[in-house]
Design a protein around this motif. Structure first.
Motif, PDB file in Angstrom:
ATOM      1  N   ILE A  85     -14.726   5.545  -1.050  1.00  0.00           N
ATOM      2  CA  ILE A  85     -15.854   5.507  -0.106  1.00  0.00           C
ATOM      3  C   ILE A  85     -16.431   4.101  -0.010  1.00  0.00           C
ATOM      4  O   ILE A  85     -16.714   3.584   1.086  1.00  0.00           O
ATOM      5  N   PHE A  86     -16.601   3.461  -1.162  1.00  0.00           N
ATOM      6  CA  PHE A  86     -17.082   2.083  -1.199  1.00  0.00           C
ATOM      7  C   PHE A  86     -16.148   1.163  -0.423  1.00  0.00           C
ATOM      8  O   PHE A  86     -16.597   0.320   0.365  1.00  0.00           O
ATOM      9  N   ALA A 125       0.820  -1.210   0.000  1.00  0.00           N
ATOM     10  CA  ALA A 125       0.000   0.000   0.000  1.00  0.00           C
ATOM     11  C   ALA A 125       0.857   1.264   0.000  1.00  0.00           C
ATOM     12  O   ALA A 125       0.544   2.228  -0.704  1.00  0.00           O
ATOM     13  N   LEU A 126       1.940   1.269   0.763  1.00  0.00           N
ATOM     14  CA  LEU A 126       2.753   2.473   0.898  1.00  0.00           C
ATOM     15  C   LEU A 126       3.704   2.697  -0.274  1.00  0.00           C
ATOM     16  O   LEU A 126       3.994   3.842  -0.627  1.00  0.00           O
ATOM     17  N   THR A 153      -4.391   1.930  -6.913  1.00  0.00           N
ATOM     18  CA  THR A 153      -4.333   0.688  -6.135  1.00  0.00           C
ATOM     19  C   THR A 153      -4.007   0.982  -4.682  1.00  0.00           C
ATOM     20  O   THR A 153      -4.589   0.388  -3.767  1.00  0.00           O
ATOM     21  N   SER A 154      -3.083   1.911  -4.442  1.00  0.00           N
ATOM     22  CA  SER A 154      -2.737   2.268  -3.064  1.00  0.00           C
ATOM     23  C   SER A 154      -3.919   2.901  -2.343  1.00  0.00           C
ATOM     24  O   SER A 154      -4.161   2.630  -1.162  1.00  0.00           O
ATOM     25  N   LEU A 155      -4.669   3.751  -3.052  1.00  0.00           N
ATOM     26  CA  LEU A 155      -5.856   4.355  -2.431  1.00  0.00           C
ATOM     27  C   LEU A 155      -6.857   3.279  -2.022  1.00  0.00           C
ATOM     28  O   LEU A 155      -7.442   3.334  -0.936  1.00  0.00           O
ATOM     29  N   MET A 156      -7.059   2.282  -2.887  1.00  0.00           N
ATOM     30  CA  MET A 156      -7.995   1.202  -2.562  1.00  0.00           C
ATOM     31  C   MET A 156      -7.495   0.368  -1.387  1.00  0.00           C
ATOM     32  O   MET A 156      -8.266  -0.009  -0.501  1.00  0.00           O
ATOM     33  N   ILE A 162     -12.394   9.863 -14.015  1.00  0.00           N
ATOM     34  CA  ILE A 162     -11.676   8.843 -13.252  1.00  0.00           C
ATOM     35  C   ILE A 162     -11.500   9.285 -11.799  1.00  0.00           C
ATOM     36  O   ILE A 162     -11.607   8.474 -10.865  1.00  0.00           O
ATOM     37  N   VAL A 163     -11.242  10.574 -11.591  1.00  0.00           N
ATOM     38  CA  VAL A 163     -11.123  11.099 -10.216  1.00  0.00           C
ATOM     39  C   VAL A 163     -12.435  10.891  -9.465  1.00  0.00           C
ATOM     40  O   VAL A 163     -12.441  10.456  -8.304  1.00  0.00           O
ATOM     41  N   ALA A 164     -13.556  11.199 -10.128  1.00  0.00           N
ATOM     42  CA  ALA A 164     -14.863  11.050  -9.472  1.00  0.00           C
ATOM     43  C   ALA A 164     -15.122   9.594  -9.099  1.00  0.00           C
ATOM     44  O   ALA A 164     -15.578   9.292  -7.984  1.00  0.00           O
ATOM     45  N   ILE A 165     -14.802   8.668 -10.004  1.00  0.00           N
ATOM     46  CA  ILE A 165     -15.045   7.250  -9.726  1.00  0.00           C
ATOM     47  C   ILE A 165     -14.053   6.733  -8.691  1.00  0.00           C
ATOM     48  O   ILE A 165     -14.400   5.886  -7.856  1.00  0.00           O
ATOM     49  N   THR A 166     -12.812   7.219  -8.712  1.00  0.00           N
ATOM     50  CA  THR A 166     -11.838   6.808  -7.702  1.00  0.00           C
ATOM     51  C   THR A 166     -12.277   7.267  -6.312  1.00  0.00           C
ATOM     52  O   THR A 166     -12.138   6.529  -5.326  1.00  0.00           O
TER      53      THR A 166
END
Length: 400
Positions: free
Chosen positions: A227-228, A56-57, A349-352, A218-222
């Motif tokens: 949040i999901f 993640a990092l 991927t890191s954000l998720m 893409i920013v909006a969906i990311t």
């Protein structure tokens, strides 16, 4: 050309399924071994962090190297590193019980290598498959990953019980070597190099962020995906607790729920690959969130005697997952130039990945105070609203 790209992916996935499967076997077997030998929740928490945090990092930073390096060779090197350290840990176990520090260190190194492998693979896909087939390929990938996630723990514990953890680790070595052998039989073209206006690591890293931020859809969906993830990821930990505390049932019933959820994921991946290109990717994603959110809501409202209904809902929840994950990755693969894709995929991927500990930190106090079903209810509301947001935001756009 149509047959050529399909043949390439059949070769790649035939290797990747063994690599992902044996890695899943190792992950579960190591945690099970630590559970048996230490019985310490603290040890398990540290082992989980060691397996998760490096990936993640490192994600936001390694994308620069992924876009510089040959993606096929990066995948081979990353899988080779995982195989080497699995072999090393296996040698430690054959010689005697290694210290926890050694186990943690090798788990961290394996996680770091995975941080290179997965985004390199995802960034290579648009270089092989036609653009209109990216959602279908994402469905194939979801099937491979889901199958390995289902079968891996069961095979891992079977081999571990019949022989030793060292044997499981040696199988992981074999899986990685087979995946690398399959990669040698395929050609993966390299994207054109970026212009010389990005000569430094820092500048290339900055360009990756700027490229992501410039793509507003893409920013909006990311953002919606994050949040999901915060709402949904804690459920992986809470499923057994729901079975044990709310329904008052034991380990067999808890494992049944995990199994039907995972089988649903496999079938969901198959459904996505079969229906790919029928609808817009955002339509699949909205439908996925609607199903996941509603099944969470209904699960949270069930009485203590409705375990069978919960198991059925878990199946549909699992089946809906690939309809979100696959199209989301396909959208990213379409939206960015191949020479920037490694950085973008690593960032998202890191954000998720980081949404998981945030969700767990929020879920803990809520579950302690209001009960496990309260998180299912709350998560259901959040996920349904997120699905509605994506549907409304993109229903009149031409975005694929």
């Amino acid at each position: 050309m149509n047959l050529k790209w399909k043949k390439t992916f059949s070769i790649i996935f035939s290797g990747q399924i063994f690599s992902i499967l044996t890695s899943s076997m190792v992950q579960f077997s190591v945690i099970w071994h630590l559970t048996e030998t230490t019985g310490s929740a603290g040890v398990l928490m540290i082992a989980g962090l060691a397996s998760f945090l490096p990936q993640a990092l490192l994600g936001p930073f390694i994308g620069v190297w992924l876009d510089r390096w040959n993606r096929k060779l990066t995948m081979i090197a990353a899988d080779g590193a995982i195989a080497f350290f699995s072999l090393l840990l296996g040698v430690f176990f054959y010689l005697g019980e290694p210290s926890l520090g050694v186990v943690y260190a090798i788990l961290m190194i394996r996680s770091a290598a995975s941080a290179f492998h997965a985004p390199a693979f995802q960034a290579a896909i648009p270089l092989i498959a036609p653009e209109e087939q990216l959602t279908r390929v994402a469905g194939w990938h979801q099937m491979v990953f889901s199958f390995s996630s289902v079968v891996g723990p069961a095979l891992g514990i079977a081999v571990y019980s019949a022989s030793s953890l060292g044997t499981v680790l040696l199988l992981d070595v074999a899986g990685a070597l087979f995946a690398n052998l399959m990669l040698l039989f395929v050609a993966i073209p390299q994207p054109k190099p970026e212009a010389a206006e990005a000569p430094s690591f820092l500048m290339e890293f900055k360009l990756g962020w700027q490229s992501l931020i410039a793509e507003k859809p893409i920013v909006a969906i990311t953002f919606a995906t994050t949040i999901f993830g915060i709402a949904f990821m804690p459920l992986a930990t809470l499923f057994p607790l729901m079975t044990l505390s709310h329904f008052g049932l034991g380990g067999y019933s808890a494992s049944l729920v995990e199994a039907v959820f995972a089988i649903g994921m496999i079938l969901g991946g198959a459904l996505l690959s079969a229906l790919a290109s029928k609808w817009k990717d955002t339509t699949y994603m909205s439908l996925s969130l609607a199903v996941i959110g509603l099944t969470c809501l209904i699960s949270g409202a069930l009485g203590g005697g409705a375990f069978a209904v919960f198991a059925v809902l878990s199946f549909f929840m699992g089946a809906a997952g690939p309809l979100f994950n696959g199209p989301y990755m396909a959208m990213i693969q379409r939206a960015f130039e191949p020479e920037k894709l490694g950085r973008v995929i690593s960032l998202v991927t890191s954000l998720m990945l980081l949404s998981s500990p945030v969700g767990l930190a929020l879920a803990g106090p809520v579950v302690e105070r209001y009960g496990v079903q309260s998180w299912f209810l709350g998560a259901g509301v959040v996920i349904v609203l997120t699905g509605i947001y994506i549907f409304v935001r993109f229903r009149r756009t031409n975005l694929k």
